[in-house]
Design a protein around this motif. Structure first.
Motif, PDB file in Angstrom:
ATOM      1  N   THR A   1       0.797  -1.034  -0.192  1.00  0.00           N
ATOM      2  CA  THR A   1       0.046   0.054  -0.029  1.00  0.00           C
ATOM      3  C   THR A   1       1.039   1.091   0.020  1.00  0.00           C
ATOM      4  OG1 THR A   1       0.033  -0.008   2.326  1.00  0.00           O
ATOM      5  CG2 THR A   1      -1.808  -1.220   1.408  1.00  0.00           C
ATOM      6  N   ASP A   2       0.329   2.369  -0.405  1.00  0.00           N
ATOM      7  CA  ASP A   2       1.107   3.460  -0.305  1.00  0.00           C
ATOM      8  C   ASP A   2       1.779   4.078   1.077  1.00  0.00           C
ATOM      9  OD1 ASP A   2       2.261   5.801  -1.870  1.00  0.00           O
ATOM     10  OD2 ASP A   2       1.008   6.903  -0.872  1.00  0.00           O
TER      11      ASP A   2
ATOM     12  N   ASN B   1       2.342   1.822   3.278  1.00  0.00           N
ATOM     13  CA  ASN B   1       3.592   0.884   3.611  1.00  0.00           C
ATOM     14  C   ASN B   1       4.864   1.529   2.950  1.00  0.00           C
ATOM     15  OD1 ASN B   1       2.525  -0.541   5.689  1.00  0.00           O
ATOM     16  ND2 ASN B   1       1.752  -2.090   4.316  1.00  0.00           N
ATOM     17  N   GLU B   2       4.510   1.783   1.605  1.00  0.00           N
ATOM     18  CA  GLU B   2       5.580   2.284   0.836  1.00  0.00           C
ATOM     19  C   GLU B   2       6.427   3.517   1.468  1.00  0.00           C
ATOM     20  OE1 GLU B   2       7.771   1.490  -2.450  1.00  0.00           O
ATOM     21  OE2 GLU B   2       5.544   0.650  -2.913  1.00  0.00           O
TER      22      GLU B   2
ATOM     23  N   GLN C   1       1.259   2.050  -5.563  1.00  0.00           N
ATOM     24  CA  GLN C   1      -0.240   2.237  -5.619  1.00  0.00           C
ATOM     25  C   GLN C   1      -0.403   3.886  -5.583  1.00  0.00           C
ATOM     26  OE1 GLN C   1      -1.947   1.716  -1.609  1.00  0.00           O
ATOM     27  NE2 GLN C   1      -4.018   1.217  -2.428  1.00  0.00           N
ATOM     28  N   ARG C   2       0.482   4.717  -5.334  1.00  0.00           N
ATOM     29  CA  ARG C   2       0.040   6.115  -5.399  1.00  0.00           C
ATOM     30  C   ARG C   2      -0.295   6.699  -6.754  1.00  0.00           C
ATOM     31  NH1 ARG C   2       4.508  10.047  -6.278  1.00  0.00           N
ATOM     32  NH2 ARG C   2       2.823  11.408  -5.412  1.00  0.00           N
TER      33      ARG C   2
ATOM     34  N   SER D   1      -6.849  -2.847 -11.172  1.00  0.00           N
ATOM     35  CA  SER D   1      -7.811  -2.813 -10.087  1.00  0.00           C
ATOM     36  C   SER D   1      -9.207  -3.923 -10.508  1.00  0.00           C
ATOM     37  CB  SER D   1      -8.282  -1.497  -9.634  1.00  0.00           C
ATOM     38  OG  SER D   1      -7.218  -0.474  -9.531  1.00  0.00           O
TER      39      SER D   1
ATOM     40  N   LEU E   1      -2.121  -6.428  -2.491  1.00  0.00           N
ATOM     41  CA  LEU E   1      -1.447  -4.982  -1.408  1.00  0.00           C
ATOM     42  C   LEU E   1      -1.170  -5.549  -0.081  1.00  0.00           C
ATOM     43  CD1 LEU E   1      -3.798  -2.256  -2.764  1.00  0.00           C
ATOM     44  CD2 LEU E   1      -1.307  -2.414  -3.185  1.00  0.00           C
TER      45      LEU E   1
ATOM     46  N   ASN F   1      -1.692  -8.246   3.438  1.00  0.00           N
ATOM     47  CA  ASN F   1      -2.936  -8.740   3.305  1.00  0.00           C
ATOM     48  C   ASN F   1      -2.718 -10.402   3.799  1.00  0.00           C
ATOM     49  OD1 ASN F   1      -5.523  -9.413   2.444  1.00  0.00           O
ATOM     50  ND2 ASN F   1      -5.003  -9.943   0.385  1.00  0.00           N
TER      51      ASN F   1
END
Length: 126
Positions: free
Chosen positions: A21-22, A24-25, A59-60, A81, A90, A93
């Protein structure tokens, strides 16, 4: 990614990307105290020809909002998506179907992450 993968959907019917995910990025600090974002943020922001260049797997860039509204980005976002195709995992999970799990929170974690490894075994064994 768009020209080689997204634009050839029958060739990549079973495509799946594992990424973060952004949030976490952003938390994945490449060099703490010196560069407080991930490796992909560094590549996108510093090493590419244009600053903030869209990178596959981030993801961003899938927001569909300005400034990320080029046709190829919107098309790629829609393709990645698509819920029925389930092309994107992502991290984190940790619950759900085999082949769709990952708990990696750093780019270097994906190859060692037990859930990601189990997902890959499920994909290969399918």
């Amino acid at each position: 990614m768009h020209s080689e993968i997204v634009s050839q959907p029958t060739r990549f019917e079973n495509f799946r990307v594992f990424t973060m995910t952004d949030a976490n990025e952003q938390a994945d600090q490449l060099v703490p105290k010196f560069y407080n974002r991930s490796l992909l943020y560094f590549i996108s922001g510093v090493l590419e020809d244009e600053p903030d260049a869209p990178i596959a797997g981030m993801q961003r860039f899938w927001s569909g909002k300005t400034p990320f509204i080029d046709d190829y980005l919107l098309d790629s976002t829609t393709w990645l998506s698509e819920k029925a195709a389930r092309r994107t995992v992502l991290s984190i999970n940790a619950e759900g179907d085999d082949g769709f799990l990952s708990s990696a929170v750093h780019h270097g974690d994906f190859d060692d992450d037990l859930l990601t490894q189990a997902s890959l075994r499920a994909i290969v064994g399918a």
